[in-house]
Design an enzyme around this catalytic site. Structure first.
Site, PDB file in Angstrom:
ATOM      1  CG  ASP A   1       0.929  -5.078  10.074  1.00 31.39           C
ATOM      2  OD1 ASP A   1       1.368  -4.849  11.222  1.00 31.39           O
ATOM      3  OD2 ASP A   1       1.301  -4.439   9.070  1.00 31.39           O
TER       4      ASP A   1
ATOM      5  CB  VAL B   1      -7.591  -1.582   4.347  1.00 32.30           C
ATOM      6  CG1 VAL B   1      -8.787  -0.730   3.928  1.00 32.30           C
ATOM      7  CG2 VAL B   1      -6.336  -1.127   3.602  1.00 32.30           C
TER       8      VAL B   1
ATOM      9  CE  LYS C   1     -14.295   3.995   3.900  1.00 34.55           C
ATOM     10  NZ  LYS C   1     -14.935   4.719   5.017  1.00 34.55           N
TER      11      LYS C   1
ATOM     12  CB  ILE D   1      -0.955  -0.002   1.219  1.00 32.83           C
ATOM     13  CG1 ILE D   1      -1.947   1.174   1.145  1.00 32.83           C
ATOM     14  CG2 ILE D   1      -0.190  -0.002   2.530  1.00 32.83           C
ATOM     15  CD1 ILE D   1      -3.090   1.048   2.151  1.00 32.83           C
ATOM     16  CB  ILE D   2       1.278   4.147  -2.134  1.00 32.27           C
ATOM     17  CG1 ILE D   2       2.158   3.216  -2.976  1.00 32.27           C
ATOM     18  CG2 ILE D   2       1.877   5.547  -2.045  1.00 32.27           C
ATOM     19  CD1 ILE D   2       3.561   3.057  -2.479  1.00 32.27           C
ATOM     20  CG  ASP D   3      -1.108   6.077   4.433  1.00 30.59           C
ATOM     21  OD1 ASP D   3      -1.553   7.206   4.151  1.00 30.59           O
ATOM     22  OD2 ASP D   3      -1.462   5.465   5.457  1.00 30.59           O
TER      23      ASP D   3
ATOM     24  N   GLY E   1       3.127   8.104   0.792  1.00 30.63           N
ATOM     25  CA  GLY E   1       4.126   8.046  -0.271  1.00 30.63           C
ATOM     26  C   GLY E   1       5.541   8.295   0.211  1.00 30.63           C
TER      27      GLY E   1
ATOM     28  CE  LYS F   1      -4.936   4.255   3.776  1.00 27.82           C
ATOM     29  NZ  LYS F   1      -4.667   4.131   5.237  1.00 27.82           N
TER      30      LYS F   1
END
Length: 218
Positions: free
Chosen positions: A194, A188, A186, A136-138, A140, A166
């Protein structure tokens, strides 16, 4: 110039799916709000991403660099699909794998303090075509830090595949080359993502509940 591949965009008002419609481990039943991306959809999307990677990077030896721990499921499934394409199409590419482990989260927040806490000697990336595989890239920031680290070893090419990106006001604007799903802001879990090391054993990508956050808070 290569263009970044499109993604499946999940809207801010996406309701998700009731937990009762899926097989969820009983020990997590009270800790989740909903199933957000079912496992079957993840697999179908990953298969298409494998085709996109082959189209963009095919013909050159690829070093696939897995970002642990969250990226391991997506990494394994993506490489399985690439190997299948290697077996069943006229175009095939040799692949080797490397691993790196990063730490940037405490509870549900990306700290911005990126730590490399394990992995192979990245000097093997010198002169190679590198595919970084992330869960996942939150914001960045983590990926920008990793890209700066990888570039020190003078790879021939670097591309990034992320299962999720995201939409968040905290984003620095970074966008990977290959994206599975663009999701709302959100937190996830599941499919190896995790919350303080819990929920990696879920097949689906799910939204954690507030009670789940409290239960497993560090």
């Amino acid at each position: 110039m290569a263009t970044r591949s499109p993604s499946i965009v999940i809207g801010d008002d996406e309701p998700g799916y009731d937990l009762d419609l899926f097989c969820i481990p009983k020990h997590y039943a009270e800790d989740l709000e909903k199933v957000f991306i079912p496992h079957g959809l993840i697999m179908d999307r990953t298969e298409r991403l494998a085709r996109d990677v082959m189209k963009e990077m095919g013909g050159h030896h690829i070093v696939a660099l897995c970002v642990l721990k969250g990226g391991y499921k997506f990494f394994a499934d993506l490489l399985d699909y690439i190997k299948s394409l290697n077996r069943n199409t006229d175009r095939s590419i040799p692949m080797t794998v490397d691993f790196i482990r990063l730490k940037s989260y405490c509870n549900d927040q990306s700290t911005g303090d990126i730590k490399v806490i394990g992995g192979d000697d990245l000097s093997a990336l010198t002169g190679k075509n590198v595919l970084i595989v992330e869960d996942i890239i939150d914001t960045g920031k983590t990926m920008q830090t990793l890209l700066s680290l990888v570039q020190k070893y003078s790879p021939k090419m670097v591309k990034v595949a992320s299962l999720l990106v995201k939409r968040t006001p905290r984003s620095v604007g970074y966008r990977p080359d290959f994206v599975g799903f663009e999701i709302p802001d959100k937190f996830v879990v599941g499919y190896a993502l995790d919350y303080n090391e819990y929920f990696r054993d879920l097949n689906h990508v799910c939204v954690i509940s507030e009670s789940g956050k409290a239960k497993y808070k560090a």
